[in-house]
Design a protein around this motif. Structure first.
Motif, PDB file in Angstrom:
ATOM      1  N   ILE A   3       0.835  -1.202   0.000  1.00 20.89           N
ATOM      2  CA  ILE A   3       0.000   0.000   0.000  1.00 20.89           C
ATOM      3  C   ILE A   3       0.868   1.249   0.000  1.00 20.89           C
ATOM      4  CG2 ILE A   3      -1.728   1.320   1.290  1.00 20.89           C
ATOM      5  CD1 ILE A   3      -2.742  -1.355   2.421  1.00 20.89           C
ATOM      6  N   LEU A   4       0.588   2.164  -0.908  1.00 19.06           N
ATOM      7  CA  LEU A   4       1.213   3.482  -0.899  1.00 19.06           C
ATOM      8  C   LEU A   4       0.289   4.386  -0.094  1.00 19.06           C
ATOM      9  CD1 LEU A   4       3.332   5.531  -1.709  1.00 19.06           C
ATOM     10  CD2 LEU A   4       2.143   5.803  -3.909  1.00 19.06           C
ATOM     11  N   LEU A   5       0.745   4.783   1.091  1.00 19.21           N
ATOM     12  CA  LEU A   5      -0.035   5.609   2.023  1.00 19.21           C
ATOM     13  C   LEU A   5       0.421   7.056   1.903  1.00 19.21           C
ATOM     14  CD1 LEU A   5      -1.968   6.026   4.432  1.00 19.21           C
ATOM     15  CD2 LEU A   5      -0.056   5.391   5.928  1.00 19.21           C
ATOM     16  N   THR A   6      -0.491   7.927   1.481  1.00 18.49           N
ATOM     17  CA  THR A   6      -0.155   9.324   1.252  1.00 18.49           C
ATOM     18  C   THR A   6      -0.973  10.201   2.191  1.00 18.49           C
ATOM     19  OG1 THR A   6       0.187   8.758  -1.064  1.00 18.49           O
ATOM     20  CG2 THR A   6       0.120  11.097  -0.510  1.00 18.49           C
ATOM     21  N   SER A  52      -4.875   7.548  -0.012  1.00 18.40           N
ATOM     22  CA  SER A  52      -4.413   8.933   0.046  1.00 18.40           C
ATOM     23  C   SER A  52      -5.407   9.880   0.691  1.00 18.40           C
ATOM     24  CB  SER A  52      -4.138   9.426  -1.379  1.00 18.40           C
ATOM     25  OG  SER A  52      -3.729  10.781  -1.376  1.00 18.40           O
ATOM     26  N   ASP A  53      -4.848  10.868   1.382  1.00 19.55           N
ATOM     27  CA  ASP A  53      -5.628  11.992   1.879  1.00 19.55           C
ATOM     28  C   ASP A  53      -6.072  12.823   0.674  1.00 19.55           C
ATOM     29  OD1 ASP A  53      -6.789  13.819   3.614  1.00 19.55           O
ATOM     30  OD2 ASP A  53      -4.906  14.773   4.174  1.00 19.55           O
ATOM     31  N   VAL A  54      -7.129  13.614   0.844  1.00 15.63           N
ATOM     32  CA  VAL A  54      -7.594  14.488  -0.225  1.00 15.63           C
ATOM     33  C   VAL A  54      -6.831  15.802  -0.207  1.00 15.63           C
ATOM     34  CG1 VAL A  54      -9.563  15.820  -1.096  1.00 15.63           C
ATOM     35  CG2 VAL A  54      -9.890  13.460  -0.355  1.00 15.63           C
ATOM     36  N   MET A  56      -3.808  18.028   0.572  1.00 10.01           N
ATOM     37  CA  MET A  56      -2.379  17.987   0.877  1.00 10.01           C
ATOM     38  C   MET A  56      -1.685  19.091   0.098  1.00 10.01           C
ATOM     39  SD  MET A  56      -1.590  13.915   0.552  1.00 10.01           S
ATOM     40  CE  MET A  56      -2.247  13.850  -1.118  1.00 10.01           C
ATOM     41  N   PRO A  57      -0.504  19.485   0.558  1.00  9.04           N
ATOM     42  CA  PRO A  57       0.253  20.480  -0.198  1.00  9.04           C
ATOM     43  C   PRO A  57       0.843  19.874  -1.481  1.00  9.04           C
ATOM     44  CG  PRO A  57       1.511  19.738   1.697  1.00  9.04           C
ATOM     45  CD  PRO A  57       0.151  19.110   1.803  1.00  9.04           C
ATOM     46  N   LEU A  58       1.252  20.721  -2.378  1.00  9.34           N
ATOM     47  CA  LEU A  58       1.919  20.383  -3.638  1.00  9.34           C
ATOM     48  C   LEU A  58       1.008  19.689  -4.651  1.00  9.34           C
ATOM     49  CD1 LEU A  58       5.460  19.285  -2.408  1.00  9.34           C
ATOM     50  CD2 LEU A  58       4.647  21.573  -3.021  1.00  9.34           C
ATOM     51  N   MET A  59       0.463  18.547  -4.309  1.00  8.34           N
ATOM     52  CA  MET A  59      -0.497  17.862  -5.175  1.00  8.34           C
ATOM     53  C   MET A  59      -1.543  17.228  -4.268  1.00  8.34           C
ATOM     54  SD  MET A  59      -0.078  14.569  -7.735  1.00  8.34           S
ATOM     55  CE  MET A  59       0.750  15.384  -9.071  1.00  8.34           C
ATOM     56  N   ASP A  60      -2.809  17.581  -4.474  1.00  7.82           N
ATOM     57  CA  ASP A  60      -3.849  17.017  -3.608  1.00  7.82           C
ATOM     58  C   ASP A  60      -4.216  15.598  -4.050  1.00  7.82           C
ATOM     59  OD1 ASP A  60      -5.828  17.128  -5.659  1.00  7.82           O
ATOM     60  OD2 ASP A  60      -6.420  19.140  -5.065  1.00  7.82           O
ATOM     61  N   GLY A  61      -5.020  14.948  -3.241  1.00 13.97           N
ATOM     62  CA  GLY A  61      -5.385  13.561  -3.501  1.00 13.97           C
ATOM     63  C   GLY A  61      -6.214  13.369  -4.752  1.00 13.97           C
ATOM     64  N   ILE A  62      -7.001  14.371  -5.124  1.00 13.36           N
ATOM     65  CA  ILE A  62      -7.809  14.262  -6.341  1.00 13.36           C
ATOM     66  C   ILE A  62      -6.905  14.252  -7.566  1.00 13.36           C
ATOM     67  CG2 ILE A  62      -9.576  15.381  -7.744  1.00 13.36           C
ATOM     68  CD1 ILE A  62     -10.717  16.476  -5.052  1.00 13.36           C
ATOM     69  N   LYS A  63      -5.954  15.181  -7.613  1.00 10.05           N
ATOM     70  CA  LYS A  63      -5.013  15.203  -8.741  1.00 10.05           C
ATOM     71  C   LYS A  63      -4.158  13.946  -8.759  1.00 10.05           C
ATOM     72  CE  LYS A  63      -4.795  20.190  -9.018  1.00 10.05           C
ATOM     73  NZ  LYS A  63      -4.073  21.379  -8.593  1.00 10.05           N
ATOM     74  N   LEU A  64      -3.760  13.488  -7.589  1.00  6.25           N
ATOM     75  CA  LEU A  64      -2.981  12.253  -7.490  1.00  6.25           C
ATOM     76  C   LEU A  64      -3.793  11.075  -8.026  1.00  6.25           C
ATOM     77  CD1 LEU A  64      -0.540  10.584  -6.547  1.00  6.25           C
ATOM     78  CD2 LEU A  64      -1.567  10.597  -4.242  1.00  6.25           C
TER      79      LEU A  64
END
Length: 164
Positions: A3-6, A52-54, A56-64
């Motif tokens: 799991i990639l946990l962001t 992933s969280d929604v 976040m700084p730099l790139m949010d979870g939706i864009k991710l």
């Protein structure tokens, strides 16, 4: 499961990561969406789940989630959010991207169920999103997290003592 946990909150990332490891998962932590994309690139998407969280700084979870779906459409994505609006249907752009949305604070059992559902859907998010909130509406809502952080810190302390 790998799991990639962001998650940008260090204490929440540590707590969730530890819980997942105790459940037998291999966890690769990332502090924001850009770090997650770097991990995805380095592994060529070789994860079983992106959690992933929604916000976040730099790139949010939706864009991710969108970027992940474009490059690795078979990779299930589960989002978590501390934003309270749970009404309404999911966004038209999300069904092919997100396999579920978990609202913070959540129990370990809720997390386990959501992870299993997202993984079993295997990139077929239409199997689990029938009752999901509109993710963009959720992202637009904000709620204070100070109480949630206190609860998580206390839970993390208890959880660490029990797992030793």
């Amino acid at each position: 499961m790998r799991i990639l946990l962001t998650e940008d909150d260090d204490s929440l990332r540590a707590f969730v990561g530890r819980a997942l490891e105790i459940d037998g998962h291999v966890v690769d932590p990332a502090c924001d969406g850009m770090a997650a994309m770097e991990a995805l690139d380095a592994a060529d998407g070789a994860f079983d789940l992106l959690f992933s969280d929604v916000r976040m700084p730099l790139m949010d979870g939706i864009k991710l989630a969108r970027s992940t779906a474009e490059r690795w459409p078979q990779l299930p994505v589960l989002l978590m959010t501390g934003y309270a609006d749970q009404s309404g249907g999911h966004s038209e752009i999300m069904p092919q991207t997100v396999g579920g949305i978990l609202t913070k604070p959540f129990s370990l059992e809720d997390m386990r169920v959501a992870i299993d559902r997202a993984y079993e859907a295997g990139g077929r998010a239409d199997l689990v999103l029938d009752d999901a909130p509109d993710i963009e509406a959720v992202a637009a809502e904000t709620v204070p997290v100070s109480v949630m952080r206190q609860v998580l810190a206390a839970a993390y302390s208890v959880f660490n003592r029990r797992s030793r």
